[in-house]
Design a protein around this motif. Sequence first.
Motif, mmCIF file in Angstrom:
data_model
loop_
_atom_site.group_PDB
_atom_site.id
_atom_site.type_symbol
_atom_site.label_atom_id
_atom_site.label_comp_id
_atom_site.label_asym_id
_atom_site.label_seq_id
_atom_site.Cartn_x
_atom_site.Cartn_y
_atom_site.Cartn_z
ATOM 1 N N ASN A 1 38.236 2.818 -51.753
ATOM 2 C CA ASN A 1 37.501 4.269 -51.669
ATOM 3 C C ASN A 1 36.723 4.235 -50.403
ATOM 4 O O ASN A 1 35.385 3.651 -50.483
ATOM 5 C CB ASN A 1 36.865 4.314 -52.855
ATOM 6 C CG ASN A 1 36.722 5.911 -53.152
ATOM 7 O OD1 ASN A 1 37.267 6.625 -52.328
ATOM 8 N ND2 ASN A 1 35.696 6.219 -54.099
ATOM 9 N N TYR B 1 32.780 9.704 -53.719
ATOM 10 C CA TYR B 1 33.994 10.502 -54.398
ATOM 11 C C TYR B 1 33.815 11.996 -54.390
ATOM 12 O O TYR B 1 32.689 12.444 -54.402
ATOM 13 C CB TYR B 1 33.799 10.054 -55.963
ATOM 14 C CG TYR B 1 34.839 10.967 -56.770
ATOM 15 C CD1 TYR B 1 35.946 10.664 -56.789
ATOM 16 C CD2 TYR B 1 34.152 11.934 -57.522
ATOM 17 C CE1 TYR B 1 36.750 11.631 -57.693
ATOM 18 C CE2 TYR B 1 35.020 12.689 -58.098
ATOM 19 C CZ TYR B 1 36.241 12.558 -58.232
ATOM 20 O OH TYR B 1 37.188 13.567 -58.997
ATOM 21 N N GLY B 2 34.855 12.706 -54.250
ATOM 22 C CA GLY B 2 34.772 14.149 -54.157
ATOM 23 C C GLY B 2 34.560 14.681 -52.988
ATOM 24 O O GLY B 2 34.656 16.025 -52.733
ATOM 25 N N GLN C 1 45.362 10.602 -52.314
ATOM 26 C CA GLN C 1 44.221 9.417 -52.265
ATOM 27 C C GLN C 1 44.114 8.835 -51.116
ATOM 28 O O GLN C 1 45.340 8.333 -50.653
ATOM 29 C CB GLN C 1 44.445 8.623 -53.605
ATOM 30 C CG GLN C 1 43.417 7.272 -53.529
ATOM 31 C CD GLN C 1 41.867 7.913 -53.286
ATOM 32 O OE1 GLN C 1 41.563 8.970 -53.630
ATOM 33 N NE2 GLN C 1 41.393 7.052 -52.302
ATOM 34 N N PHE D 1 41.700 11.269 -61.226
ATOM 35 C CA PHE D 1 41.272 10.240 -60.309
ATOM 36 C C PHE D 1 39.797 10.391 -60.573
ATOM 37 O O PHE D 1 39.396 11.381 -60.235
ATOM 38 C CB PHE D 1 41.904 10.425 -58.828
ATOM 39 C CG PHE D 1 41.256 9.419 -58.095
ATOM 40 C CD1 PHE D 1 41.499 8.084 -58.027
ATOM 41 C CD2 PHE D 1 40.271 9.644 -57.042
ATOM 42 C CE1 PHE D 1 41.230 6.740 -57.437
ATOM 43 C CE2 PHE D 1 39.902 8.620 -56.051
ATOM 44 C CZ PHE D 1 40.270 7.101 -56.323
ATOM 45 N N THR D 2 39.305 9.325 -60.684
ATOM 46 C CA THR D 2 37.536 9.490 -61.239
ATOM 47 C C THR D 2 36.881 8.752 -59.830
ATOM 48 O O THR D 2 35.494 8.778 -59.694
ATOM 49 C CB THR D 2 37.546 8.243 -62.235
ATOM 50 O OG1 THR D 2 37.605 6.984 -61.776
ATOM 51 C CG2 THR D 2 38.193 8.596 -63.224
ATOM 52 N N GLY D 3 37.632 8.329 -58.764
ATOM 53 C CA GLY D 3 37.100 7.841 -57.738
ATOM 54 C C GLY D 3 36.996 6.224 -57.781
ATOM 55 O O GLY D 3 36.744 5.533 -56.913
ATOM 56 N N ARG D 4 37.105 5.783 -58.833
ATOM 57 C CA ARG D 4 37.421 4.296 -59.305
ATOM 58 C C ARG D 4 38.793 4.014 -59.817
ATOM 59 O O ARG D 4 39.081 2.842 -59.446
ATOM 60 C CB ARG D 4 36.444 4.057 -60.495
ATOM 61 C CG ARG D 4 34.734 3.991 -59.872
ATOM 62 C CD ARG D 4 33.896 4.000 -60.985
ATOM 63 N NE ARG D 4 32.677 4.099 -60.431
ATOM 64 C CZ ARG D 4 31.795 3.303 -60.092
ATOM 65 N NH1 ARG D 4 32.429 1.905 -59.959
ATOM 66 N NH2 ARG D 4 30.580 3.490 -59.634
ATOM 67 N N MET E 1 36.849 15.642 -63.576
ATOM 68 C CA MET E 1 35.660 15.403 -63.077
ATOM 69 C C MET E 1 34.802 16.333 -62.813
ATOM 70 O O MET E 1 34.856 17.218 -62.052
ATOM 71 C CB MET E 1 36.259 14.424 -61.817
ATOM 72 C CG MET E 1 37.005 13.050 -61.999
ATOM 73 S SD MET E 1 36.451 12.151 -63.692
ATOM 74 C CE MET E 1 34.801 11.246 -62.851
ATOM 75 N N PRO F 1 30.866 12.221 -59.456
ATOM 76 C CA PRO F 1 31.402 10.765 -59.088
ATOM 77 C C PRO F 1 31.368 9.959 -60.512
ATOM 78 O O PRO F 1 32.223 9.014 -60.410
ATOM 79 C CB PRO F 1 30.109 10.090 -57.953
ATOM 80 C CG PRO F 1 29.640 11.359 -57.343
ATOM 81 C CD PRO F 1 29.768 12.251 -58.416
ATOM 82 N N ASP F 2 30.550 10.198 -61.450
ATOM 83 C CA ASP F 2 30.639 9.386 -62.692
ATOM 84 C C ASP F 2 30.696 10.194 -63.870
ATOM 85 O O ASP F 2 30.165 9.668 -64.855
ATOM 86 C CB ASP F 2 29.295 8.431 -62.621
ATOM 87 C CG ASP F 2 29.674 7.330 -61.586
ATOM 88 O OD1 ASP F 2 30.712 6.688 -61.687
ATOM 89 O OD2 ASP F 2 28.798 7.136 -60.646
ATOM 90 N N TYR G 1 31.322 6.161 -67.942
ATOM 91 C CA TYR G 1 31.171 7.433 -67.282
ATOM 92 C C TYR G 1 30.126 8.287 -68.056
ATOM 93 O O TYR G 1 30.195 8.268 -69.429
ATOM 94 C CB TYR G 1 32.360 8.110 -67.114
ATOM 95 C CG TYR G 1 33.580 7.468 -66.334
ATOM 96 C CD1 TYR G 1 33.592 7.860 -65.041
ATOM 97 C CD2 TYR G 1 34.148 6.429 -66.990
ATOM 98 C CE1 TYR G 1 34.242 7.236 -64.099
ATOM 99 C CE2 TYR G 1 35.459 5.945 -66.077
ATOM 100 C CZ TYR G 1 35.338 6.319 -64.506
ATOM 101 O OH TYR G 1 36.144 5.599 -63.808
#
Length: 290
Positions: free
Chosen positions: A3, A7-8, A83, A137-140, A184, A187-188, A213
């Motif tokens: 990444n 995120y986002g 992604q 997709f959560t960024g992780r 989402m 980011p978390d 999260y």
Amino acid sequence: MANMCPYGSFTHAVVRGIPETFGKTVGDGHENGEISVDLAKAQRQFGCLTGALRQKVGLQLIEIPPDPELPESWRIEDVAVIQGDTALITRPFKQQRRSEAEAVRRVMSELNLTVVEMGAEEGDSGGATLEGSDVLFTGREFFVGISSHTNRRGAEVLADTFRDFAVSTVPVCGGARLKNICSMGGPDTIIISSTDGAKKTLRMMEQLTDHHYEVLTVPEESAANCVYIKGPSNRDFLLHRPAEECPDSVSAFQKLQDYTLLPTACSEASKLGASLSSLCLLINRKHTYF
């Protein structure tokens, strides 16, 4: 971890217009039963969504023209999972929807993304089906909802494509698609509906990850699908259902401090089982190729 950006963070949104055939299904015509949709209202709501993405968030908008031969093609999220620099062209459950990918594939190539074809694998992907509205997709990591639209083989192809990320499968309990019940909110932060089915899916997600999260629960199921974007200006934006559609959930969104909240109507698309995120593909490209 592959990444490269927060995120986002997105620069482009790809959308596809609402066709005159909105609400019709190709094939037997039975699936949507007697649902009556207002075409003009759907087109107005689509215009408000695209206006928010372009003018308020500041994304570059790429609009694919509507195609009356493809009545569900406005649900553009289903046909690609993006992604980083890779776009996986998915394989929707309905045979009739698979040709929706052609125009999307063209745009992905023009944006110089690496395009991976799900259907091009040995043995026609072994019967894999995957729709983007089942992919969170959560960024992780990725969570893939196993639903009536997406199967385990489809999730395996996604895991093969995005090998830098963990991919977990969860059953979609009590909802049609994973992103009907969760999305989402940063980011978390996972936004999830308060239904028993959604809570059950969330518990499974929590068991499958070693990351903690934050959870923002909303009382109305249709409010659980939001679109979080860290815009080019580095501000946090959240597109969410407005008070007239989800009156009980507005106070939950107000807990997201320092966010720019963008109430965005989606009532007509949601009659057909879609949600806000169904209507756009978000991409992060440092350069513009258009």
